[in-house]
Write an enzyme that holds these catalytic residues in place. Structure first.
Site, PDB file in Angstrom:
ATOM      1  N   LYS A  22     -44.074  21.322 -36.688  1.00 31.88           N
ATOM      2  CA  LYS A  22     -45.953  22.159 -37.670  1.00 31.88           C
ATOM      3  C   LYS A  22     -45.914  22.758 -38.408  1.00 31.88           C
ATOM      4  O   LYS A  22     -46.225  22.174 -39.209  1.00 31.88           O
ATOM      5  CB  LYS A  22     -46.498  22.163 -36.452  1.00 31.88           C
ATOM      6  CG  LYS A  22     -48.460  22.331 -36.205  1.00 31.88           C
ATOM      7  CD  LYS A  22     -49.238  22.659 -34.654  1.00 31.88           C
ATOM      8  CE  LYS A  22     -49.208  21.878 -33.850  1.00 31.88           C
ATOM      9  NZ  LYS A  22     -49.709  22.695 -32.380  1.00 31.88           N
ATOM     10  N   ARG A  92     -51.699  28.631 -34.061  1.00 25.49           N
ATOM     11  CA  ARG A  92     -51.036  27.395 -33.632  1.00 25.49           C
ATOM     12  C   ARG A  92     -49.520  27.375 -32.949  1.00 25.49           C
ATOM     13  O   ARG A  92     -48.713  28.053 -34.271  1.00 25.49           O
ATOM     14  CB  ARG A  92     -51.314  26.216 -34.433  1.00 25.49           C
ATOM     15  CG  ARG A  92     -52.436  26.168 -34.940  1.00 25.49           C
ATOM     16  CD  ARG A  92     -52.770  25.293 -35.772  1.00 25.49           C
ATOM     17  NE  ARG A  92     -52.826  23.566 -35.679  1.00 25.49           N
ATOM     18  CZ  ARG A  92     -52.156  22.280 -36.386  1.00 25.49           C
ATOM     19  NH1 ARG A  92     -52.483  22.767 -37.275  1.00 25.49           N
ATOM     20  NH2 ARG A  92     -52.521  21.271 -35.482  1.00 25.49           N
ATOM     21  N   GLY A 101     -45.672  22.507 -22.415  1.00 24.34           N
ATOM     22  CA  GLY A 101     -45.995  23.727 -20.999  1.00 24.34           C
ATOM     23  C   GLY A 101     -45.917  25.332 -22.505  1.00 24.34           C
ATOM     24  O   GLY A 101     -45.417  25.614 -21.718  1.00 24.34           O
ATOM     25  N   MET A 103     -46.780  27.234 -24.925  1.00 22.37           N
ATOM     26  CA  MET A 103     -48.731  27.942 -25.197  1.00 22.37           C
ATOM     27  C   MET A 103     -49.137  26.701 -26.610  1.00 22.37           C
ATOM     28  O   MET A 103     -48.739  26.957 -26.993  1.00 22.37           O
ATOM     29  CB  MET A 103     -48.657  29.417 -26.018  1.00 22.37           C
ATOM     30  CG  MET A 103     -49.688  30.050 -25.767  1.00 22.37           C
ATOM     31  SD  MET A 103     -49.978  31.287 -26.218  1.00 22.37           S
ATOM     32  CE  MET A 103     -51.123  30.313 -27.816  1.00 22.37           C
ATOM     33  N   ARG A 338     -46.771  14.046 -38.073  1.00 22.10           N
ATOM     34  CA  ARG A 338     -44.893  13.893 -37.555  1.00 22.10           C
ATOM     35  C   ARG A 338     -44.396  12.297 -37.002  1.00 22.10           C
ATOM     36  O   ARG A 338     -45.242  11.472 -36.959  1.00 22.10           O
ATOM     37  CB  ARG A 338     -44.709  14.918 -36.291  1.00 22.10           C
ATOM     38  CG  ARG A 338     -45.523  14.163 -34.878  1.00 22.10           C
ATOM     39  CD  ARG A 338     -45.381  14.832 -33.845  1.00 22.10           C
ATOM     40  NE  ARG A 338     -46.222  14.657 -32.899  1.00 22.10           N
ATOM     41  CZ  ARG A 338     -47.093  15.455 -31.951  1.00 22.10           C
ATOM     42  NH1 ARG A 338     -46.183  16.657 -31.563  1.00 22.10           N
ATOM     43  NH2 ARG A 338     -48.122  14.744 -31.358  1.00 22.10           N
ATOM     44  N   HIS A 458     -21.680   3.116  -5.331  1.00 24.80           N
ATOM     45  CA  HIS A 458     -21.587   1.956  -5.492  1.00 24.80           C
ATOM     46  C   HIS A 458     -22.204   0.662  -5.705  1.00 24.80           C
ATOM     47  O   HIS A 458     -21.786  -0.084  -6.820  1.00 24.80           O
ATOM     48  CB  HIS A 458     -20.656   1.269  -3.548  1.00 24.80           C
ATOM     49  CG  HIS A 458     -19.851   0.087  -4.110  1.00 24.80           C
ATOM     50  ND1 HIS A 458     -20.913  -1.051  -4.122  1.00 24.80           N
ATOM     51  CD2 HIS A 458     -19.102  -0.424  -4.689  1.00 24.80           C
ATOM     52  CE1 HIS A 458     -19.723  -2.376  -3.941  1.00 24.80           C
ATOM     53  NE2 HIS A 458     -18.933  -1.469  -4.414  1.00 24.80           N
ATOM     54  N   SER A 787      -5.239   0.883 -22.851  1.00 27.05           N
ATOM     55  CA  SER A 787      -6.820   0.534 -22.461  1.00 27.05           C
ATOM     56  C   SER A 787      -7.171   1.534 -22.044  1.00 27.05           C
ATOM     57  O   SER A 787      -6.530   2.062 -20.791  1.00 27.05           O
ATOM     58  CB  SER A 787      -6.847  -0.842 -22.006  1.00 27.05           C
ATOM     59  OG  SER A 787      -8.680  -1.238 -22.031  1.00 27.05           O
ATOM     60  N   CYS A 854     -11.915   0.734 -21.777  1.00 27.56           N
ATOM     61  CA  CYS A 854     -12.546  -0.383 -20.641  1.00 27.56           C
ATOM     62  C   CYS A 854     -13.159  -0.024 -19.438  1.00 27.56           C
ATOM     63  O   CYS A 854     -13.635  -0.451 -18.450  1.00 27.56           O
ATOM     64  CB  CYS A 854     -11.654  -1.428 -19.961  1.00 27.56           C
ATOM     65  SG  CYS A 854     -10.080  -0.832 -19.184  1.00 27.56           S
ATOM     66  N   TYR A 874     -10.702  -1.400 -29.994  1.00 30.44           N
ATOM     67  CA  TYR A 874     -12.303  -2.165 -29.207  1.00 30.44           C
ATOM     68  C   TYR A 874     -12.498  -1.056 -28.592  1.00 30.44           C
ATOM     69  O   TYR A 874     -11.679  -0.525 -27.549  1.00 30.44           O
ATOM     70  CB  TYR A 874     -11.377  -3.373 -29.046  1.00 30.44           C
ATOM     71  CG  TYR A 874     -11.267  -3.723 -27.537  1.00 30.44           C
ATOM     72  CD1 TYR A 874     -11.162  -3.318 -26.736  1.00 30.44           C
ATOM     73  CD2 TYR A 874      -9.070  -3.761 -28.517  1.00 30.44           C
ATOM     74  CE1 TYR A 874      -9.887  -3.553 -25.497  1.00 30.44           C
ATOM     75  CE2 TYR A 874      -8.323  -3.344 -27.191  1.00 30.44           C
ATOM     76  CZ  TYR A 874      -8.665  -3.187 -25.851  1.00 30.44           C
ATOM     77  OH  TYR A 874      -8.394  -3.309 -24.807  1.00 30.44           O
TER      78      TYR A 874
HETATM   79  P1  ADP Z   1     -51.411  21.024 -30.129  1.00 28.00           P
HETATM   80  O1  ADP Z   1     -49.188  21.358 -30.474  1.00 28.00           O
HETATM   81  O2  ADP Z   1     -51.063  20.363 -28.347  1.00 28.00           O
HETATM   82  O3  ADP Z   1     -51.589  19.688 -30.539  1.00 28.00           O
HETATM   83  P2  ADP Z   1     -52.649  21.873 -32.085  1.00 28.00           P
HETATM   84  O4  ADP Z   1     -51.798  23.035 -32.849  1.00 28.00           O
HETATM   85  O5  ADP Z   1     -52.157  20.575 -32.760  1.00 28.00           O
HETATM   86  O6  ADP Z   1     -52.406  21.922 -30.512  1.00 28.00           O
HETATM   87  O7  ADP Z   1     -54.015  21.892 -31.645  1.00 28.00           O
HETATM   88  C1  ADP Z   1     -54.639  21.474 -31.215  1.00 28.00           C
HETATM   89  C2  ADP Z   1     -56.088  20.494 -31.610  1.00 28.00           C
HETATM   90  O8  ADP Z   1     -56.851  21.457 -32.043  1.00 28.00           O
HETATM   91  C3  ADP Z   1     -55.710  18.926 -32.566  1.00 28.00           C
HETATM   92  O9  ADP Z   1     -56.367  18.150 -32.346  1.00 28.00           O
HETATM   93  C4  ADP Z   1     -56.157  20.076 -33.477  1.00 28.00           C
HETATM   94  O10 ADP Z   1     -56.231  19.253 -34.580  1.00 28.00           O
HETATM   95  C5  ADP Z   1     -56.841  20.934 -33.520  1.00 28.00           C
HETATM   96  N1  ADP Z   1     -57.093  21.907 -34.424  1.00 28.00           N
HETATM   97  C6  ADP Z   1     -55.961  22.714 -34.880  1.00 28.00           C
HETATM   98  N2  ADP Z   1     -55.729  24.020 -36.042  1.00 28.00           N
HETATM   99  C7  ADP Z   1     -57.296  23.508 -36.627  1.00 28.00           C
HETATM  100  C8  ADP Z   1     -58.456  23.816 -37.148  1.00 28.00           C
HETATM  101  N3  ADP Z   1     -57.713  24.760 -37.982  1.00 28.00           N
HETATM  102  N4  ADP Z   1     -59.240  23.467 -37.738  1.00 28.00           N
HETATM  103  C9  ADP Z   1     -59.885  22.172 -36.682  1.00 28.00           C
HETATM  104  N5  ADP Z   1     -59.079  22.065 -35.741  1.00 28.00           N
HETATM  105  C10 ADP Z   1     -57.705  22.303 -35.632  1.00 28.00           C
HETATM  106 MG    MG Z   2     -51.038  18.853 -32.594  1.00 29.51          MG
END
Ligand code: ADP
Ligand code: MG
Ligand code: MG
Length: 902
Positions: A22, A92, A101, A103, A338, A458, A787, A854, A874
């Site tokens: 990210k 984030r 899973g 945070m 991404r 099998h 083989s 094979c 091959y």
């Molecule tokens: P995830 O990895 O679960 O997608 P994100 O870090 O992308 O978590 O954030 C969750 C949501 O919060 C997403 O929809 C993201 O676009 C939104 N978000 C994150 N940071 C901001 C920000 N600075 N302003 C507005 N929305 C945000």
């Molecule tokens: Mg996101």
């Protein structure tokens, strides 16, 4: 000195190790000049140091983060949590790979009982919005940072909505409702944490950062990494970013978009938008979302900016991108991108389109498709969506042992399967598990369902080899063979009733649920309309590329003319393994085989061979015809002889019962005695392979004669048989050389008598025992080809029996005691090492030695790449994997030249 914090303007997309996926892409977009709210990233290295220090942030990191925050405050002209005019941020998490899973993200950090008023002031007195942001913050902070059960907040929110009346949505709550909710949330927070909600923004930020770091070692994250084979020592980065608000009214909102349709691959924008909403609301299903195209009417300017950004990103990443964005008061912001995930189908369409758009070159298009997912594109599947709509539920679930959906009438024995299929019925063979005796019934069935056995049982192995859908180990199914019924989930299914299995999902249905045909398979079979579709064009173009660039040839493992023809249609360039054991099955043959086994004199034995010879010859004629012009490797008989005799226990019972009833059981007794004589404690390591040839010299001689007579016949018909005779299970060089000394004159004799010359007649061996691999140089003196029989080589190298490890191989994989299931992907450090050693030594001793594989691994993409690396000529695999192997061999060649040029 280690740098722990990077401003978005300091990073780029190639820094994913340090900044996480990210963070690296936020930096990339920032530097591309796209509208990204400013911020900075604390590195994965800081996380690892934090964890190594038992949860203490390195002091340098705290200092750097403070500086970057100061810089962000300057840029924004606001201070974090300032009561009058607060800067708010999101915190984030973001590891190198996206990882559920871990945070989650905390939004609106910096709000407290005072700054909430400042936020209202910033927005022209919009106290409702400010309260909404604050209640979200308490909720997210409580849940994510402090582990307060999220139900507690959800419940309070629901109550607030209910109080307003039925049908109330979150957007209907007014400023006072929200104010009351904030009080309630703070109380919940206090109740669960024993502390008041933190009011100091710096404390909030520190706690949030620590929580992100610690979440790397949280239970869910650890489990996910184990499941997905992601290393534990990557760590996660933390992104701190100025907030923008999609929840400021109807002229604001938040959305997710893909630059192309991730399901079909078509170049159309795809995604969802939700107005007056923040963050995850759009995917949380709290209100109905709009399709991305509908944003055009709502806010044309923002829509145009979105589309332009999508094009820019796609051009820049040269791939389909997945985007998160927010619109605040008609101003467009990008929050994440991404390279997007896509279906196996979409992957081909996109790679082909991008090639035609000149976005990527041909070799890159070839590398963009996943060989592991190709086979599934040729199979029909149960239409899950239609089932969900119609409320159709499976009655049982097992392992997805062999892909594809199949429907048919239930039968409970292989003989019945064969008989019913002979009458033109589609059948599903249902067994507890299968054995080699069931083969004839298995190949007559549309699908196979077993209640026991794993993905390497099998049933599973045969089904995959034959391209028959299979569900194995569906242990909810209770079989009653005597009554010819099974029951599952309260449903009884009797013989003759129709069921459907889906080998993609492991689901079992009663009747025929809706299925989706495979467009690719329709096209492959010549359907003109299907051949017009883009998926077929993509397939043809990329496969042609793979065929052009690959060095290795691809052959198939095929035992019958039908299989050979199928393999050839799929592009096989020969047969790498033609097993002859099925040529000893069938009623008239079994009798002769038993006669051979029981023979007491040479002439009795010879009489049995005289019966078998013409039958075998016919089998070979069919195969050589189908493969005219291409090499066919015939393996002489491999399995232990007892496999052709009745089961020891059953026979003993029969004898005992007969005797008790005073019947004449002398014949059964004679057979039983022989069975007892042949009984082996470890048949897989017993009298089989070349040992059989040595103990029963007439057997292999008969097979060689049948092969050569067949080749002569085919040649006389003007075709071009190319024969390779393979001796199995050789461990020592003399085993092979003595065998060849006996057999080569037999061949010469036949050809001379027939007056025929076969230009391509080679003699070689399977390398499937560690001793053979280690003494390859000696064996190569007499062998013209090797083989690699990687199934047995894996069994004997590990000392694992493939039939028996089902019980623990899963645990072995999970605990990383083996690199991957070694029966699926060649175990490179062990079995692979034996292979590369044998290939190199064999080639050194005999430069004209041909090398192939094979074992089942010959159709596994990762193993194919390995075979390319060690210089095999091959790979040979099941006919249904031929396309996969061609693709993987092409990718191996491209991958090698790419890594050479790096
Ligand atoms: P995830 O990895 O679960 O997608 P994100 O870090 O992308 O978590 O954030 C969750 C949501 O919060 C997403 O929809 C993201 O676009 C939104 N978000 C994150 N940071 C901001 C920000 N600075 N302003 C507005 N929305 C945000
Ligand atoms: Mg996101
Ligand atoms: Mg073998």
């Amino acid at each position: 000195m280690t740098k722990y914090v990077y401003d978005f303007s300091e990073g780029n997309k190639d820094m994913k190790d340090l900044l996480g996926g990210k963070g690296a892409n936020l930096a990339e977009m920032t530097n591309m000049g796209l509208p990204v709210p400013p911020g900075f990233t604390i590195t994965t290295e800081a996380c690892l140091t934090f964890l190594a220090n038992g949860g203490a942030a390195p002091p340098e990191m705290l200092g750097e983060a403070g500086e970057h925050l100061g810089h962000l405050q300057e840029t924004m002209g606001r201070n974090l949590g300032d009561p009058d005019d607060p800067l708010l941020v999101s915190v984030r998490s973001g590891a190198k790979f996206s990882m559920p899973g871990m945070m989650d993200t905390v939004l609106n950090l910096g709000l407290n009982d005072e700054s909430v008023n400042g936020l209202a002031k910033q927005t022209g007195g919009d106290m409702r919005f400010a309260n909404d942001a604050y209640r979200r913050f308490i909720q997210m902070f409580g849940k994510i940072v402090m582990d307060v059960p999220s139900d507690a907040f959800e419940h309070a929110l629901d109550e607030a909505k209910e109080r307003k009346g039925p049908g109330t949505q979150d957007t209907d709550l007014d400023v006072d409702d929200l104010s009351a909710l904030i009080d309630r949330f703070r109380a919940i927070y206090q109740q669960h944490t024993g502390e008041a909600f933190p009011q100091d923004p710096k404390d909030q930020l520190r706690l949030a950062i620590d929580a992100v770091f610690s979440s790397w070692n949280g239970r869910r994250a650890v489990d996910y990494r184990r499941q997905n084979k992601i290393s534990d020592d990557l760590g996660t980065a933390v992104n701190i970013q100025a907030m923008v608000f999609g929840n400021r009214g109807d002229d604001s909102g938040t959305g997710v978009a893909f630059t192309r349709d991730p399901a079909t691959g078509e170049k159309v924008p795809y995604g969802d938008y939700l107005s007056n909403a923040q963050g995850e609301d759009v995917v949380a299903g709290i209100r109905n979302t709009l399709r991305i195209a509908e944003l055009e009417q709502l806010d044309p300017a923002a829509y145009t900016e979105l589309r332009t950004s999508m094009d820019t990103l796609e051009g820049h990443f040269r791939d389909m991108c997945d985007i998160e964005f927010t619109i605040e008061k008609r101003k467009f912001w990008l929050l994440q991108t991404r390279v997007g995930k896509r279906t196996a189908f979409a992957e081909w369409v996109m790679a082909f389109d991008m090639l035609n758009e000149s976005l990527i070159p041909a070799d890159e298009a070839l590398m963009r498709v996943d060989a592991n997912r190709l086979e599934e594109l040729f199979k029909r599947r149960v239409d899950e969506e239609a089932c969900a709509e119609q409320g159709i539920e499976p009655i049982a679930r097992g392992l997805n042992a062999s892909p594809g959906a199949a429907s048919g009438k239930v039968v409970f024995s292989a003989d019945e399967a064969q008989e019913w299929a002979g009458r033109g019925e589609a059948v599903i063979l249902v067994r507890r598990e299968t054995t080699p005796d069931d083969y004839h019934g298995m190949i007559a069935s549309q699908g196979i369902l077993t209640s026991a056995g794993g993905t390497n049982s099998h049933a599973a192995v045969v089904a995959r080899g034959e391209g028959i859908p299979a569900v194995c180990g569906a242990d909810a199914i209770k079989l009653d063979f005597a009554a010819k019924v099974f029951s599952a989930d309260g449903t009884r299914v009797a013989e003759g009733e129709v069921i459907t299995i889906d080998g993609f999902t492991g689901k079992v249905f009663v009747g025929e649920p809706p299925v989706k045909e495979s467009e690719l398979e329709e096209a492959r079979q010549g359907d003109a309309a299907a051949r017009e579709r883009k998926i077929w064009k993509a397939f043809e173009a990329l496969m042609a590329r793979a065929d052009t660039v690959r060095r290795m040839r691809v052959r198939a493992n095929a035992d019958t003319p039908d299989q050979a023809t199928n393999a050839r249609e799929r592009g096989a360039e020969g047969i790498g393994l033609c097993r002859t054991e099925h040529m000893f099955l069938g009623s008239e043959r079994v009798e002769a085989v038993q006669q051979m086994i029981f023979a007491e004199t040479e002439s009795e034995e010879q009489a049995a061979y005289d019966v078998l010879l013409p039958l075998q010859r016919e089998d070979f004629v069919g195969i050589f015809r189908a493969m005219s012009g291409l090499p066919v490797t015939v393996r002489l008989l491999d399995p232990p002889l007892h496999e052709f005799l009745p089961d020891q226990v059953g026979l003993a019972v029969e004898v005992a019962l007969g005797e008790e009833r005073g019947e004449d059981v002398s014949e059964q007794k004679r057979v039983l005695q022989k069975v007892n004589e042949l009984h082996e404690a470890n048949p897989m390591l017993g009298l089989r392979g070349v040992r059989l040839g040595i103990v029963k010299p007439g057997l292999y001689a008969m097979q060689v004669r049948a092969i050569c007579e067949a080749a002569a016949r085919v040649k006389k018909n003007g075709l071009d048989p190319r024969v390779e005779i393979m001796i199995p299970l050789v461990a020592t060089a003399p085993e092979l050389s003595q065998m060849l000394d006996e057999l080569q004159p037999v061949a010469a004799d036949v050809l001379q008598r027939e007056g025929i010359e076969i230009e391509h007649l080679e003699w070689g061996t399977m390398v499937e025992l560690p001793r053979a691999a280690v003494t390859a140089a000696e064996i190569a003196q007499t062998a013209e080809f090797f083989s690699f029989g990687t199934n047995d080589l894996t069994q004997t190298a590990f000392g694992f029996s493939r039939d028996d490890i089902g019980k623990f191989v899963g645990m072995y994989e999970e605990r990383k005691l083996v690199p991957a299931n070694p029966f699926v992907t060649v175990d490179i450090p062990g079995v692979g090492r034996l292979m590369s050693f044998a290939a190199a030594e064999g080639k050194a001793a005999n430069p004209s030695l041909h090398l192939g594989i094979c074992g089942e691994h010959g159709g596994d993409p990762a193993s194919v790449v390995f075979c390319h690396r060690i210089g095999l000529d091959y790979v040979s695999c099941s006919p249904f994997r031929v396309e996969t192997a061609r693709l993987a061999a092409g990718q191996a060649a491209v991958g090698e030249s790419e890594s050479a040029s790096k």
